[in-house]
Write a protein that holds these residues in place. Sequence first.
Motif, PDB file in Angstrom:
ATOM      1  N   CYS A  71      50.098  65.770  -6.654  1.00  0.00           N
ATOM      2  CA  CYS A  71      49.309  66.416  -5.600  1.00  0.00           C
ATOM      3  C   CYS A  71      49.744  65.916  -4.231  1.00  0.00           C
ATOM      4  N   VAL A  72      49.775  66.819  -3.274  1.00  0.00           N
ATOM      5  CA  VAL A  72      49.964  66.476  -1.874  1.00  0.00           C
ATOM      6  C   VAL A  72      48.583  66.507  -1.238  1.00  0.00           C
ATOM      7  N   LEU A  73      48.147  65.342  -0.774  1.00  0.00           N
ATOM      8  CA  LEU A  73      46.810  65.217  -0.199  1.00  0.00           C
ATOM      9  C   LEU A  73      46.842  65.455   1.304  1.00  0.00           C
ATOM     10  N   ARG A  74      45.748  65.182   1.949  1.00  0.00           N
ATOM     11  CA  ARG A  74      45.645  65.384   3.395  1.00  0.00           C
ATOM     12  C   ARG A  74      46.686  64.536   4.119  1.00  0.00           C
ATOM     13  N   THR A  75      47.065  64.978   5.281  1.00  0.00           N
ATOM     14  CA  THR A  75      48.047  64.242   6.079  1.00  0.00           C
ATOM     15  C   THR A  75      47.428  62.968   6.653  1.00  0.00           C
ATOM     16  N   LEU A  76      48.241  61.938   6.788  1.00  0.00           N
ATOM     17  CA  LEU A  76      47.845  60.699   7.450  1.00  0.00           C
ATOM     18  C   LEU A  76      48.578  60.552   8.777  1.00  0.00           C
ATOM     19  N   SER A 132      41.542  70.757  -0.447  1.00  0.00           N
ATOM     20  CA  SER A 132      42.217  70.027   0.628  1.00  0.00           C
ATOM     21  C   SER A 132      43.548  69.448   0.158  1.00  0.00           C
ATOM     22  N   TRP A 133      43.906  69.670  -1.099  1.00  0.00           N
ATOM     23  CA  TRP A 133      45.167  69.182  -1.633  1.00  0.00           C
ATOM     24  C   TRP A 133      45.950  70.345  -2.222  1.00  0.00           C
ATOM     25  N   ASP A 148      49.651  61.102  -6.585  1.00  0.00           N
ATOM     26  CA  ASP A 148      49.169  61.756  -5.370  1.00  0.00           C
ATOM     27  C   ASP A 148      49.982  61.186  -4.220  1.00  0.00           C
ATOM     28  N   GLU A 183      54.807  69.188   4.834  1.00  0.00           N
ATOM     29  CA  GLU A 183      55.301  68.347   3.742  1.00  0.00           C
ATOM     30  C   GLU A 183      55.501  69.164   2.472  1.00  0.00           C
ATOM     31  N   SER A 242      50.557  61.348   0.182  1.00  0.00           N
ATOM     32  CA  SER A 242      49.959  61.726   1.462  1.00  0.00           C
ATOM     33  C   SER A 242      51.030  61.694   2.531  1.00  0.00           C
ATOM     34  N   THR A 297      50.220  68.598   6.146  1.00  0.00           N
ATOM     35  CA  THR A 297      50.302  68.817   4.705  1.00  0.00           C
ATOM     36  C   THR A 297      51.207  70.005   4.377  1.00  0.00           C
TER      37      THR A 297
END
Length: 129
Positions: free
Chosen positions: A122-127, A109-110, A77, A88, A79, A85
């Motif tokens: 997986c690309v998760l939520r942005t930080l 959300s991913w 995963d 990215e 972020s 997101t």
Amino acid sequence: MTSRFTELTVDCHDPERLAAFWCAVLDFKVIDRSEGKVEIGSWEPTVEDVRARQMPPTLQFIQVPEGRSAKNRLHLDVSPIDAGTEDEVNRLLGLGASRADVGQGADRSWVVMTDPEGNEFCVLRTLAP
């Protein structure tokens, strides 16, 4: 007695190509290579560092003759840290990733993607701030 998580190994057909892809995704660098193997990481591990404290694992790409035969049981995963997101996801598509449907449904959300050899991540939520 204890152990440390030091490397995550990915079987693949083309270690150089996959290492280059993941270096671009994660801003890692190649820290070791030999025939049929490339290791990347955010740091260059030493025995002393690993023994002193838990450090981020490196990624190793090992050449194997067989292809992947089923859905991955283990995946990465990621972020985004300086973009949204979707931005990215678009960057990763440009690097050679693909979107994937593994039955996750539409309202998540991913984003599920695959690397150039079909390994899911997986690309998760942005930080991003």
